[in-house]
Design a protein around this motif. Structure first.
Motif, short mmCIF file in Angstrom:
data_model
loop_
_atom_site.label_atom_id
_atom_site.label_comp_id
_atom_site.label_asym_id
_atom_site.label_seq_id
_atom_site.Cartn_x
_atom_site.Cartn_y
_atom_site.Cartn_z
N SER A 13 2.09 -82.05 -9.44
CA SER A 13 3.28 -81.24 -9.69
C SER A 13 2.86 -79.91 -10.30
O SER A 13 1.86 -79.83 -11.03
CB SER A 13 4.22 -81.98 -10.64
N SER A 15 4.62 -78.42 -12.48
CA SER A 15 5.25 -78.28 -13.80
C SER A 15 4.94 -79.40 -14.79
O SER A 15 5.40 -79.37 -15.92
CB SER A 15 6.78 -78.20 -13.63
N ASN A 16 4.14 -80.40 -14.36
CA ASN A 16 3.91 -81.55 -15.24
C ASN A 16 2.49 -81.61 -15.75
O ASN A 16 1.59 -80.93 -15.24
CB ASN A 16 4.24 -82.85 -14.50
N GLU A 113 9.56 -78.98 -4.95
CA GLU A 113 9.18 -78.00 -5.97
C GLU A 113 8.27 -76.92 -5.37
O GLU A 113 8.45 -75.73 -5.63
CB GLU A 113 8.46 -78.73 -7.11
N ASN A 117 8.97 -72.68 -4.28
CA ASN A 117 8.10 -71.60 -4.72
C ASN A 117 7.41 -70.90 -3.54
O ASN A 117 6.72 -69.89 -3.74
CB ASN A 117 7.02 -72.14 -5.66
#
Length: 309
Positions: A13, A15-16, A113, A117
């Motif tokens: 990910s 964001s993780n 995700e 982007n």
């Protein structure tokens, strides 16, 4: 962004925490060791002969397609209760259904995700094609669970959605960064149908003399694959094959008998003729589009696989 497992890339990910993702995505990472996953990479580079987008864009799109492919494979294996995938135990057999399902769902969101982007128009493309893929998967399940044999036309529609949606997703994402204006959707449909029928043919005819647990596993799953559809629709009075599918048999001798019936009914011969016809259509479409030596090479490689004989 990437790590390796069995010399294969692994994606996280955006964001993780990466260490947590290592735990959450272990079932997905496990499937990266299966040979043959590079077909999407080869296809992307082949289509880029026309589209001419930058290497970093190709890599980003390939990562998305590979993640989606592996998540859908986990769903498929659980839905048909497979025990083997590509010669190894299925992910849910190793990690359990709960962990595997969570990893597959999480991966779909990670792909979204990345899509968000990638380009402002990419999310709409993603939603359209993934809806088609899950509709196709749902119809396969519906036919199997209700023991309903589709017509050949219904099968073709399903196959185009199931595999063609991934091809079209890849090409449409690439086209967002290209000035190439030709419509490649017809070629994507032909290739998607070709790949799905080829997989069906190989599962039932490619390992017909082996005595292993994966022998003709489409029969154990009760799947209405292309040769099965041909046999049932052209020989409606013979009920042997439909009853074999109903049993979800794992018995080698019963599978041998079913393969003999498919040979007797000319289903393998017909399936091979359809594959050859699709191969010719793909080559004609490639020529119409101006030629593409990379796609022709890929078609040649597929045609030369030993189970064509």
């Amino acid at each position: 962004m990437t790590n390796t497992y069995e010399n294969k890339p692994f994606y996280y990910s955006l964001s993780n925490d990466r260490q947590e993702d290592e735990k959450l995505l272990e079932p997905i990472r496990y499937y990266l060791q299966i040979p043959g996953k590079q077909i999407t990479v080869k296809l992307a580079h082949a289509f880029n002969y026309w589209l001419k987008i930058s290497p970093d864009r190709i890599q980003a799109i390939n990562e998305i397609i590979i993640m989606l492919s592996n998540s859908c494979v986990i769903f498929d294996d659980i839905q048909v209760n497979s025990i083997l995938r590509g010669g190894i135990s299925t992910a849910h057999s190793v990690y359990g259904i709960a962990r595997s399902l969570n990893a597959a769902h999480y991966t779909l969101i990670i792909a979204l995700e990345r899509i968000a982007n990638l380009h402002p128009a990419a999310t709409k493309v993603y939603m359209e094609q993934m809806l088609e893929a899950f509709r196709a998967q749902g119809m396969e399940i519906f036919w199997r669970e209700n023991l309903i044999c589709p017509s050949e036309a219904e099968y073709r529609t399903m196959a185009i959605k199931k595999i063609g949606s991934f091809f079209n997703l890849m090409v449409k994402l690439m086209k967002l960064f290209s000035i190439y204006e030709e419509d490649l959707s017809s070629l994507g449909i032909i290739l998607g149908l070709h790949f799905q029928i080829r997989n069906d043919y190989g599962n039932l005819n490619g390992n017909k003399y082996t005595e292993n647990k994966s022998y003709c596993d489409d029969l154990s799953e009760g799947k209405f694959s292309f040769p099965i559809v041909h046999a049932l629709t052209t020989n409606p009075d013979d009920r042997q094959i439909i009853y074999i599918l109903k049993q979800r048999t794992k018995e080698i001798e019963v599978k041998h008998h079913c393969i003999e019936l498919l040979e007797k009914f000319g289903s393998f011969k017909y399936t091979k003729s359809v594959l050859e016809e699709l191969d010719m259509k793909a080559r004609a479409e490639i020529e119409r589009l101006g030629g593409n030596p990379l796609l022709i090479k890929l078609l040649d490689e597929l045609k030369n696989l030993n189970y064509w004989d």
